[in-house]
Structures are given as C-alpha cells and as structure tokens.
Design a protein around this motif. Sequence first.
Motif, PDB file in Angstrom:
ATOM      1  N   ALA A 299       0.822  -1.219   0.000  1.00 22.05           N
ATOM      2  CA  ALA A 299       0.000   0.000   0.000  1.00 22.05           C
ATOM      3  C   ALA A 299       0.854   1.267   0.000  1.00 22.05           C
ATOM      4  N   VAL A 300       2.172   1.096   0.211  1.00 21.15           N
ATOM      5  CA  VAL A 300       3.087   2.244   0.234  1.00 21.15           C
ATOM      6  C   VAL A 300       3.717   2.395  -1.148  1.00 21.15           C
ATOM      7  N   ASP A 301       3.544   3.551  -1.744  1.00 21.38           N
ATOM      8  CA  ASP A 301       4.081   3.797  -3.086  1.00 21.38           C
ATOM      9  C   ASP A 301       4.814   5.127  -3.112  1.00 21.38           C
ATOM     10  N   TYR A 302       6.066   5.085  -3.533  1.00 20.92           N
ATOM     11  CA  TYR A 302       6.873   6.312  -3.609  1.00 20.92           C
ATOM     12  C   TYR A 302       6.510   7.195  -4.801  1.00 20.92           C
TER      13      TYR A 302
ATOM     14  N   VAL B 188      10.551  10.288   0.025  1.00 21.40           N
ATOM     15  CA  VAL B 188      11.385   9.110   0.291  1.00 21.40           C
ATOM     16  C   VAL B 188      11.407   8.785   1.783  1.00 21.40           C
ATOM     17  N   GLY B 189      11.580   9.828   2.618  1.00 21.55           N
ATOM     18  CA  GLY B 189      11.665   9.593   4.061  1.00 21.55           C
ATOM     19  C   GLY B 189      10.375   9.068   4.655  1.00 21.55           C
ATOM     20  N   ILE B 190       9.248   9.702   4.332  1.00 22.69           N
ATOM     21  CA  ILE B 190       7.958   9.295   4.895  1.00 22.69           C
ATOM     22  C   ILE B 190       7.598   7.888   4.444  1.00 22.69           C
ATOM     23  N   ASN B 191       7.740   7.629   3.135  1.00 21.92           N
ATOM     24  CA  ASN B 191       7.329   6.311   2.640  1.00 21.92           C
ATOM     25  C   ASN B 191       8.261   5.203   3.101  1.00 21.92           C
TER      26      ASN B 191
ATOM     27  N   THR C  21       9.718   5.176   6.031  1.00 25.19           N
ATOM     28  CA  THR C  21       9.271   4.929   7.410  1.00 25.19           C
ATOM     29  C   THR C  21       8.022   4.063   7.418  1.00 25.19           C
ATOM     30  N   LEU C  22       7.080   4.388   6.549  1.00 20.07           N
ATOM     31  CA  LEU C  22       5.843   3.601   6.474  1.00 20.07           C
ATOM     32  C   LEU C  22       6.144   2.170   6.039  1.00 20.07           C
ATOM     33  N   LEU C  23       7.122   2.002   5.146  1.00 16.44           N
ATOM     34  CA  LEU C  23       7.492   0.665   4.680  1.00 16.44           C
ATOM     35  C   LEU C  23       8.004  -0.184   5.843  1.00 16.44           C
ATOM     36  N   VAL C  24       8.826   0.436   6.692  1.00 15.36           N
ATOM     37  CA  VAL C  24       9.366  -0.288   7.847  1.00 15.36           C
ATOM     38  C   VAL C  24       8.244  -0.632   8.829  1.00 15.36           C
ATOM     39  N   LEU C  25       7.372   0.346   9.123  1.00 15.82           N
ATOM     40  CA  LEU C  25       6.271   0.101  10.051  1.00 15.82           C
ATOM     41  C   LEU C  25       5.325  -0.972   9.530  1.00 15.82           C
ATOM     42  N   ALA C  26       5.056  -0.941   8.203  1.00 17.27           N
ATOM     43  CA  ALA C  26       4.158  -1.950   7.629  1.00 17.27           C
ATOM     44  C   ALA C  26       4.810  -3.329   7.648  1.00 17.27           C
TER      45      ALA C  26
ATOM     46  N   THR D  56      -4.302   1.576   7.664  1.00 20.65           N
ATOM     47  CA  THR D  56      -3.511   2.701   8.187  1.00 20.65           C
ATOM     48  C   THR D  56      -2.366   3.046   7.248  1.00 20.65           C
ATOM     49  N   SER D  57      -1.720   2.013   6.711  1.00 22.91           N
ATOM     50  CA  SER D  57      -0.621   2.228   5.771  1.00 22.91           C
ATOM     51  C   SER D  57      -1.093   3.011   4.550  1.00 22.91           C
ATOM     52  N   ALA D  58      -2.234   2.603   3.977  1.00 19.40           N
ATOM     53  CA  ALA D  58      -2.767   3.285   2.798  1.00 19.40           C
ATOM     54  C   ALA D  58      -3.171   4.712   3.133  1.00 19.40           C
ATOM     55  N   ALA D  59      -3.791   4.902   4.310  1.00 18.66           N
ATOM     56  CA  ALA D  59      -4.255   6.240   4.704  1.00 18.66           C
ATOM     57  C   ALA D  59      -3.077   7.191   4.893  1.00 18.66           C
ATOM     58  N   LEU D  60      -2.040   6.731   5.600  1.00 16.30           N
ATOM     59  CA  LEU D  60      -0.875   7.591   5.845  1.00 16.30           C
ATOM     60  C   LEU D  60      -0.121   7.901   4.557  1.00 16.30           C
TER      61      LEU D  60
END
Length: 702
Positions: free
Chosen positions: A344-347, A655-658, A660-665, A674-678
């Motif tokens: 769900a995380v896309d740069y 790059v930084g935000i996504n 971080t989201l990649l690691v959390l996911a 939550t991943s898609a929303a953020l």
Amino acid sequence: MTRIRYMPDNPSVQVVHSIPGRFRVKSRTFTNPALDPDYVTAFIAALPGVLQVRMNTGSGSIVVEHDPGADVRDEILLRLQNLPNEAFLPEVSQRSGPDLFEVGTRTFAAAITPFLPRSLQGPFSWALSIPTLVGGAETLVTEGLKVEVLDASVRLMSLARKNYFVGNAVGAMLSMAAYFEESSTRQANDLLKNLLRPQADRLRVERDGTEVLIDSDQAMVGDIVICGPGEMIPVDGLVISGEASVNACSITGESSPVHAMPGSEVLSGGIIEEGRLRVEALNVGKETSMARIGKFLEKSLRTQSGHQRWSHTLADRLVPLTFGVGLGVYALTGSAARAASVLAVDYSCAIKLATPVAVRTAMYHAGKNGVLLKGAQALEALGSVDTLIFDKTGTLTHGLLELTDILPLEDFTEDEVLALAAGAEEHYGHPVARAVLKAARERNLSLPPISQVDFIVAHGVSAYVDDKRVLVGSRHFIEEDEGISCAEVDGEAEILQDGGKTLLYLALEGRLVALMALRDTLRSEAGATLKALKASGFSHLVMLSGDQPRPVHAVADQLKELDEVHAGLKPEDKARIVARLKEEGRKVAFVGDGVNDSPALLSADVGICMSEGADLARDAAQVVLMKDDLDGLVLARSIARDTSKVLHNALWSAVGINSTLLVLAGTGRISTLTSAALHNASTIGILAYAAMNKGEQDALPS
C-alpha cells in the motif's frame, strides 16, 4: 494563429448536456492516449468568451463554461471536431483520474460494506475491484511493475483474505488520492494557461478613410487599428493619435496601468481602461507579443526538465523495490496482511507529480511578475547557473543613446552630415540608428532618398545617395573593413572617448566626412541588481560590448561587482567567450537584447532577453523580461532557486515518509488500512506544499 486541418475520419463530437453558459461534449477522439489534454484545453480556452475548460480523457468528455452572451458554441464544436495535428503526441500517454462523483461513490461503497449480508460482501467487493485489477494486469503486461500493479496487488490480497472492508476502503482512498493528485496538476496547468488571454477575433481598422470591422486574420502591417475603452489591443504597434490608460498586466506584469500617447509603443493583449487610441500595426497575427507568449506557454506545458525526467525514472525504479519488500515480508513471516500493508506504500505518486506542480506554479508567478520562462528547462537551468554575462547596451545601460556631438569635415555642415547619416540609418532598428534619427527629427531635417541599403551587423550601414556610397559605423568598419583613414580626427576622438562617449564615423565616396559621438546612461537599478545577483549565488559577472574600450570601461568603473569586461567585440566573439567560460566548467547565462546577441543567447546554458529586445533575440532566448528593468533577473533567479529547494524537499520528504511507512508496515506496526491512509495523506500534503511554490519575491533590490 494555429492552422486547423479538417479530418473527415474524426468521429463527430456530440453534445450530451447543455445549459446556458455550460455544456458537455463527448467523442471517442478524447480517449485517444496520444491526445494531449493540456494542448486541447488551451486550444479551446484561447477562444474569446470561454471561461473554463475541463477534460476527462477516461470518459471521453469535455465540459466548457463560457459567457452566456458570447456566440462561441459553434466555434468550440468546430475546433473540437477538427483538432490540429499538434494536439496529438504519440509518445505521450496520459490517463485521466477519477472525478468527485467516482470518489464519492467508492467512499460510500466502502462505508456500507460492513453492513451488507456476508453473502453479498464478496461479490460486491469483487465487482468494485474489477477496474483496478484489470488495469493492474494490463500495466504489468505492457509496462512492467508500475504503481497500478501495486494498487491491484493490495486489492487482490485483501479480497483473497476476505477482508472486504479493507479492500474497498483502500480503493476509496486510492481514488481520493488520484483525484487530488490530478487536481493539483490541473490547477498548476490552469495557472500557467491563465497568463494567456484570448486574442481579439475581430478588430476595427481605418480603410479608405472609414472605420470597418474585420476578422483578426485579415489585419495587415501598416493598418490603423482603432481601440476604445474596455477593448483589448489586438496588435503590436505605434500610437499615432489619442491617449489612453492601458492595463498591460498580462503582458509585462506591471500592476498599474501605463499612459499611452502618440509615439508610445503598445503590445497586443493590453486592455484600454479609459481613452481611445489609433495604432499603426507593426506586428499582426502570429507575430504579435501575445501570440508568441501563447506559443511559449503551449510548448512549456509539454516539456519536461531534467529534474522531472530524473524523478520519473527514480519513481519507476522504486516500485519494484516496494514490490520486492512486500514479497520478502510475506516469505519471512507468511503474513499476507503485512505484505498488503507494504504494497500500500508507493513512492512514485509524490515524486512524479511534485515536480510539474511546483514548476508550473513557479512559472505562473514569474509570468505574473513580468518574467516569461519558456519551459521547465529554463527554470531549472536558471537556478543552477553560476556565471552571468551582460551585453552592455540595452541591458546594463538603457540603450537609449543620445547624439551629443557632430564634427563635420571639409565643407559639410552639421545638418548635412546628420541628414546623410539619418537617411542611411532610417530603417535600421539599432539604438545608434534610433539616436541619429531622433536628432534629425528634432532639427526637422529632410532625409535624402537612399537606395541599396546593407546592414552589416555590429559594424554599420552602407547605402547609396544619388549614386554616391555612404558608410556609417564604427572605426573598425570604416577604416579596417573599407580602407578609409580616420587618423585626421584621432585627437577629437580621444577627447570624446575619455568622456565615455561612443563614436560614429561617416564616410562619403571613400573619404571621411564627419565624426559623431553618442552617450548612453547606466540603468539606475544596475548596481543594486548586480549586488543582489552576487548574493543569489552568481560567482562570476561579465560585461561584453561591441563598443570601443573607453566608453565600455567608463560604464564598468561604475559597476564594482563586475569580474570581467570585454569591448570591441563582434557577435561571434561574444559567442566565443560564452563557449570559453563553459569549457572552464561554468554554467553560463547571457543577457542581451539585439540581433547581434543571438549567437551568444543560443550558445549559453540560459539566454535571457530584455523587454525591448529584437524579435530574433526574443525568439533565441529562453527567458524574456517583460518589464524594462533588471529587477526581473533577481526575481527569476529567486524563483528558480526556491523551486529547486521545493523540489529537493518534496523528493526527500516522499522518500523519508514512505520509507518509514514501509518499515512500520513490514514489522506489523500498522495495518493495511492505516498504511494506505498515511501514504495517501502524505502524498496530498507533499503536492500541496509543491503547489504553494511562489519564489522568494522579497529578494528584489529596493
């Protein structure tokens, strides 16, 4: 004017809905992936009476809002049915995003999913997901791993896990994000298009002593055009009678109206707020200032800067990375939920779209403040150059030379030699020629009949008067090129040059008959501008001139920020100096205004033309200053550098935000929803930041 080519095989355009002032049309042509939507909307928006144009290539429709009192509907339909070849770019493939109705529908569908009977949730969710799944499969086959494949994979994994609410909610958020992404890009494009006002389709001219109304494409150079209150000036020309207050904001960026009177030059696109003018047309149709600006803007909507191409490449390369991390997480943990959260995380969305949004917004604000940037490349290059070269006359100086001294030889009088010089220079647009003609008019001199006129760029003029050859120009031209000695006036020439004056020599039938001197004045803002440019990061400032060394160094002595000065140059010499500085590893911008500056303007990394520049110089330059001062240089530099900072911040934020989201996911700290929303919220935030790019306008010198 764009030529329309009729295409009989073009499907007809159908009006599917219509109310006063607004209608919607559909055609299969509008779904053609090679069609350039930006070009089409600009093509229609340029019609007088059109207020707004919105295009949806996905549904093959265009909505046009227009002045209910304007009879433009038939012309709009004719244009849409016969789009010019320029509207189709085979290398461009653009997809239209969802509209608000689709976003609302998907959001409603996601919201009601938990309340449906369990037996209906599956078929309902699969039906909603079909467009995304099909689109992802087509993209995978035709283009490889792109963002559409990621979106389809998230939906497919949610459906496979029977987590229907999450799948539908992710679909709704993707739709909403796509809508905001396209809206940001469209608003940036609309800002840029708003700089282009429509040309007048009809105009009033005097023919045989009477006022007649003609179509704009029938106007000719030399026509006397009549412009009254509230009307747009349709030609570039010279006011021959009348006075008026002209709002030229759309052309020059001037916030207050200018006073036009006999002798004033006016540009097409200016609006007469009060008064009435009779204007002799100097440029008509596609040669007018507004038409050229329109051409530049249409081109700029299509071009990509090096940064934009690089960001697209980076974004495409990060999609496989996301996909690989998702597969790796699934292989290590066996958790489809974690894998879906990663996918769900896309740069790519923020990285790709932030650049065109920031660039076009910057170009709009530059244009509103009197700086025309011909495309994203010009903006990018202007932010990175470290060396700025000025041609002296017309840039650092006003270029409005005044004839101060006339020293006739033999038995000639001042009026006789001035009439000869003015006759030879009459049709030459150089500042020296304008000064000589002005002096002759002030003395009410009659000019002799001239024939066989030759203009030798950066040298002078050769003409014949009563079969006698007249030469007007520099000492180099008269003495070295034509072999006529100028030694007898060396003493007078030295005194005049010591006073910072430019010399003009006049010869008749192979002998020198007069020496004339002219003086230019330094622009009042030149010193402050050079200081501000040095502060903005220019490390090397250079002044070049075709004038003799003494007047050139007299100007240089007043400008302490100059690092290098050259005088007595030919056009090819200026281009050679540009090439030499580039060979030294410098990135070079050149500022000029004359025909003789064109080689240097073309060879520099960025060519910048002053507002009063010759047509050839304006066409050769990548940046045109629409106000007659140097402050625009500081503004343009500030906007360019600020845009570079915005793009840098947007890239690394994405790059930084996504990441971080990649690691959390991947570690299971956040769910798929939550991943898609953020991710989508951060994308919208980054695009909003890019859309606020205006440049540091307070960097202008006071």
